[in-house]
Motif scaffolding. Sequence first.
Motif, PDB file in Angstrom:
ATOM      1  N   GLU A  59       0.810  -1.240  -0.047  1.00  0.00           N
ATOM      2  CA  GLU A  59      -0.099   0.172  -0.025  1.00  0.00           C
ATOM      3  C   GLU A  59       1.021   1.256   0.139  1.00  0.00           C
ATOM      4  O   GLU A  59       1.939   1.216   0.609  1.00  0.00           O
ATOM      5  CB  GLU A  59      -0.971   0.035   1.522  1.00  0.00           C
ATOM      6  CG  GLU A  59      -2.021  -0.984   1.258  1.00  0.00           C
ATOM      7  CD  GLU A  59      -2.943  -0.794   0.040  1.00  0.00           C
ATOM      8  OE1 GLU A  59      -3.441   0.120  -0.233  1.00  0.00           O
ATOM      9  OE2 GLU A  59      -3.368  -2.172  -0.597  1.00  0.00           O
ATOM     10  N   PRO A  60       0.674   2.290  -0.690  1.00  0.00           N
ATOM     11  CA  PRO A  60       1.162   3.523  -0.810  1.00  0.00           C
ATOM     12  C   PRO A  60       1.286   4.122   0.720  1.00  0.00           C
ATOM     13  O   PRO A  60       0.229   4.002   1.458  1.00  0.00           O
ATOM     14  CB  PRO A  60       0.443   4.367  -1.730  1.00  0.00           C
ATOM     15  CG  PRO A  60      -0.880   3.671  -1.910  1.00  0.00           C
ATOM     16  CD  PRO A  60      -0.705   2.448  -1.607  1.00  0.00           C
ATOM     17  N   PRO A  61       2.072   4.961   1.185  1.00  0.00           N
ATOM     18  CA  PRO A  61       2.326   5.590   2.422  1.00  0.00           C
ATOM     19  C   PRO A  61       1.202   6.629   2.546  1.00  0.00           C
ATOM     20  O   PRO A  61       0.682   7.059   1.438  1.00  0.00           O
ATOM     21  CB  PRO A  61       3.532   6.501   2.403  1.00  0.00           C
ATOM     22  CG  PRO A  61       4.267   5.910   1.114  1.00  0.00           C
ATOM     23  CD  PRO A  61       3.532   5.276   0.187  1.00  0.00           C
ATOM     24  N   ALA A  62       0.885   6.659   3.745  1.00  0.00           N
ATOM     25  CA  ALA A  62      -0.412   7.723   3.905  1.00  0.00           C
ATOM     26  C   ALA A  62       0.177   9.325   4.026  1.00  0.00           C
ATOM     27  O   ALA A  62      -0.576  10.119   3.705  1.00  0.00           O
ATOM     28  CB  ALA A  62      -1.060   7.598   5.395  1.00  0.00           C
ATOM     29  N   ASP A  63       1.228   9.449   4.455  1.00  0.00           N
ATOM     30  CA  ASP A  63       2.076  10.797   4.555  1.00  0.00           C
ATOM     31  C   ASP A  63       2.167  11.380   3.199  1.00  0.00           C
ATOM     32  O   ASP A  63       2.809  10.478   2.338  1.00  0.00           O
ATOM     33  CB  ASP A  63       3.251  10.814   5.187  1.00  0.00           C
ATOM     34  CG  ASP A  63       3.923  11.972   5.274  1.00  0.00           C
ATOM     35  OD1 ASP A  63       4.283  12.808   4.503  1.00  0.00           O
ATOM     36  OD2 ASP A  63       4.267  12.463   6.442  1.00  0.00           O
ATOM     37  N   PRO A  64       1.709  12.609   2.719  1.00  0.00           N
ATOM     38  CA  PRO A  64       1.957  13.126   1.367  1.00  0.00           C
ATOM     39  C   PRO A  64       3.309  13.099   1.050  1.00  0.00           C
ATOM     40  O   PRO A  64       3.766  13.034  -0.340  1.00  0.00           O
ATOM     41  CB  PRO A  64       1.310  14.253   1.344  1.00  0.00           C
ATOM     42  CG  PRO A  64       0.953  14.762   2.827  1.00  0.00           C
ATOM     43  CD  PRO A  64       1.030  13.456   3.631  1.00  0.00           C
ATOM     44  N   VAL A  65       4.226  13.646   1.881  1.00  0.00           N
ATOM     45  CA  VAL A  65       5.624  13.529   1.179  1.00  0.00           C
ATOM     46  C   VAL A  65       6.182  12.142   1.109  1.00  0.00           C
ATOM     47  O   VAL A  65       6.857  12.085   0.119  1.00  0.00           O
ATOM     48  CB  VAL A  65       6.358  14.155   2.507  1.00  0.00           C
ATOM     49  CG1 VAL A  65       7.909  14.016   2.218  1.00  0.00           C
ATOM     50  CG2 VAL A  65       6.031  15.560   2.927  1.00  0.00           C
ATOM     51  N   LEU A  66       6.021  11.141   1.891  1.00  0.00           N
ATOM     52  CA  LEU A  66       6.520   9.745   1.384  1.00  0.00           C
ATOM     53  C   LEU A  66       5.710   9.499   0.222  1.00  0.00           C
ATOM     54  O   LEU A  66       6.204   8.597  -0.783  1.00  0.00           O
ATOM     55  CB  LEU A  66       6.081   8.950   2.628  1.00  0.00           C
ATOM     56  CG  LEU A  66       7.073   8.950   3.718  1.00  0.00           C
ATOM     57  CD1 LEU A  66       6.479   8.081   4.843  1.00  0.00           C
ATOM     58  CD2 LEU A  66       8.163   8.538   3.131  1.00  0.00           C
ATOM     59  N   LYS A  67       4.539   9.795  -0.040  1.00  0.00           N
ATOM     60  CA  LYS A  67       3.820   9.481  -1.402  1.00  0.00           C
ATOM     61  C   LYS A  67       4.549  10.097  -2.468  1.00  0.00           C
ATOM     62  O   LYS A  67       4.700   9.333  -3.413  1.00  0.00           O
ATOM     63  CB  LYS A  67       2.396  10.121  -1.441  1.00  0.00           C
ATOM     64  CG  LYS A  67       1.332   9.151  -0.800  1.00  0.00           C
ATOM     65  CD  LYS A  67       0.032   9.637  -1.062  1.00  0.00           C
ATOM     66  CE  LYS A  67      -1.051   8.538  -0.185  1.00  0.00           C
ATOM     67  NZ  LYS A  67      -2.193   9.300  -0.499  1.00  0.00           N
ATOM     68  N   ARG A  68       5.163  11.370  -2.390  1.00  0.00           N
ATOM     69  CA  ARG A  68       6.156  11.877  -3.289  1.00  0.00           C
ATOM     70  C   ARG A  68       7.242  11.216  -3.586  1.00  0.00           C
ATOM     71  O   ARG A  68       7.703  11.005  -4.589  1.00  0.00           O
ATOM     72  CB  ARG A  68       6.195  13.474  -3.029  1.00  0.00           C
ATOM     73  CG  ARG A  68       6.942  14.254  -3.958  1.00  0.00           C
ATOM     74  CD  ARG A  68       6.043  14.704  -5.116  1.00  0.00           C
ATOM     75  NE  ARG A  68       4.971  15.550  -4.939  1.00  0.00           N
ATOM     76  CZ  ARG A  68       4.821  16.708  -4.766  1.00  0.00           C
ATOM     77  NH1 ARG A  68       5.842  17.508  -5.146  1.00  0.00           N
ATOM     78  NH2 ARG A  68       3.658  17.428  -4.478  1.00  0.00           N
ATOM     79  N   LEU A  69       7.803  10.816  -2.478  1.00  0.00           N
ATOM     80  CA  LEU A  69       9.246  10.371  -2.477  1.00  0.00           C
ATOM     81  C   LEU A  69       9.035   8.714  -2.834  1.00  0.00           C
ATOM     82  O   LEU A  69      10.103   8.372  -3.360  1.00  0.00           O
ATOM     83  CB  LEU A  69       9.981  10.079  -0.962  1.00  0.00           C
ATOM     84  CG  LEU A  69      10.376  11.565  -0.490  1.00  0.00           C
ATOM     85  CD1 LEU A  69      10.556  11.632   0.907  1.00  0.00           C
ATOM     86  CD2 LEU A  69      11.383  12.236  -1.394  1.00  0.00           C
ATOM     87  N   LEU A  70       7.746   8.115  -2.690  1.00  0.00           N
ATOM     88  CA  LEU A  70       7.672   6.581  -2.955  1.00  0.00           C
ATOM     89  C   LEU A  70       6.364   6.525  -3.780  1.00  0.00           C
ATOM     90  O   LEU A  70       5.440   5.902  -3.289  1.00  0.00           O
ATOM     91  CB  LEU A  70       7.801   5.647  -1.661  1.00  0.00           C
ATOM     92  CG  LEU A  70       8.801   5.918  -0.804  1.00  0.00           C
ATOM     93  CD1 LEU A  70       8.490   5.363   0.637  1.00  0.00           C
ATOM     94  CD2 LEU A  70      10.092   5.161  -1.364  1.00  0.00           C
ATOM     95  N   PRO A  71       6.304   7.103  -5.037  1.00  0.00           N
ATOM     96  CA  PRO A  71       5.123   7.184  -5.722  1.00  0.00           C
ATOM     97  C   PRO A  71       4.753   5.766  -6.220  1.00  0.00           C
ATOM     98  O   PRO A  71       5.557   4.696  -6.424  1.00  0.00           O
ATOM     99  CB  PRO A  71       5.471   8.146  -6.852  1.00  0.00           C
ATOM    100  CG  PRO A  71       6.820   8.108  -7.283  1.00  0.00           C
ATOM    101  CD  PRO A  71       7.417   7.791  -5.620  1.00  0.00           C
ATOM    102  N   ASP A  72       3.738   5.589  -6.604  1.00  0.00           N
ATOM    103  CA  ASP A  72       3.047   4.579  -7.410  1.00  0.00           C
ATOM    104  C   ASP A  72       3.726   4.356  -8.733  1.00  0.00           C
ATOM    105  O   ASP A  72       3.779   5.156  -9.309  1.00  0.00           O
ATOM    106  CB  ASP A  72       1.415   4.502  -7.442  1.00  0.00           C
ATOM    107  CG  ASP A  72       0.917   4.105  -6.278  1.00  0.00           C
ATOM    108  OD1 ASP A  72       1.246   3.279  -5.476  1.00  0.00           O
ATOM    109  OD2 ASP A  72      -0.456   4.493  -6.100  1.00  0.00           O
ATOM    110  N   ALA A  73       3.956   3.069  -9.150  1.00  0.00           N
ATOM    111  CA  ALA A  73       4.521   2.998 -10.464  1.00  0.00           C
ATOM    112  C   ALA A  73       3.563   3.215 -11.607  1.00  0.00           C
ATOM    113  O   ALA A  73       4.017   3.502 -12.557  1.00  0.00           O
ATOM    114  CB  ALA A  73       5.087   1.652 -10.211  1.00  0.00           C
TER     115      ALA A  73
END
Length: 200
Positions: A59-73
């Motif tokens: 699952e993608p991270p909940a934190d918006p910063v981590l979502k940006r650093l670890l985006p969905d492929a």
Amino acid sequence: MPGQFEAIPGGGAAVALDEVEISIIRSLAVQLLELIGPGPAEDASDDPLAELFAEGPSEPPADPVLKRLLPDAYGGPGSEEGAVDADELRAYSAEFRRFTENDLRAKKRDDALVVIRCLDATASKGEGGAVLKLSADESQHWLGALNDLRLAIGARLEVTDEDDTDLLFQLPDADPRKPMVMAYLWLGGLQETLVATLMD
């Protein structure tokens, strides 16, 4: 050289940083490490093959910063609508994330640690500013870390495109986001000169 990287013999780069700049970059790199999270646990397997196939989160991270650093492929902005159904995209992204996120986090952790070690080594040589000299390998780590720091700050500032960056220049000095904006723009300048240096 102040404020911008320049090439040095051997494929590396150098930049003059004052004490405050060193402190800011180090603090941001430490915060990035905390955000990314710790490395493998002490009870992790010593078997490199097992580590290679260790599964990460799906699952993608909940934190918006981590979502940006670890985006969905797959999916997200710019994906073709209607080409594949949304549930399929989520399934593809989850599968990809399961086998890549741990490595991606490790890479980002390594980059931030190299930045901290380089700054600590420079700071230990004396008080005040210093000329930071990076090897070619260290320069690549710095490039990755500067990019991650800008992505993290950009996510906090809700920067999604170039127009958002243009609006940041117009913020009044009294705006509480102004220090973060200044760091974002300054890191962008450092990153740009490091890229130019490494391409020469």
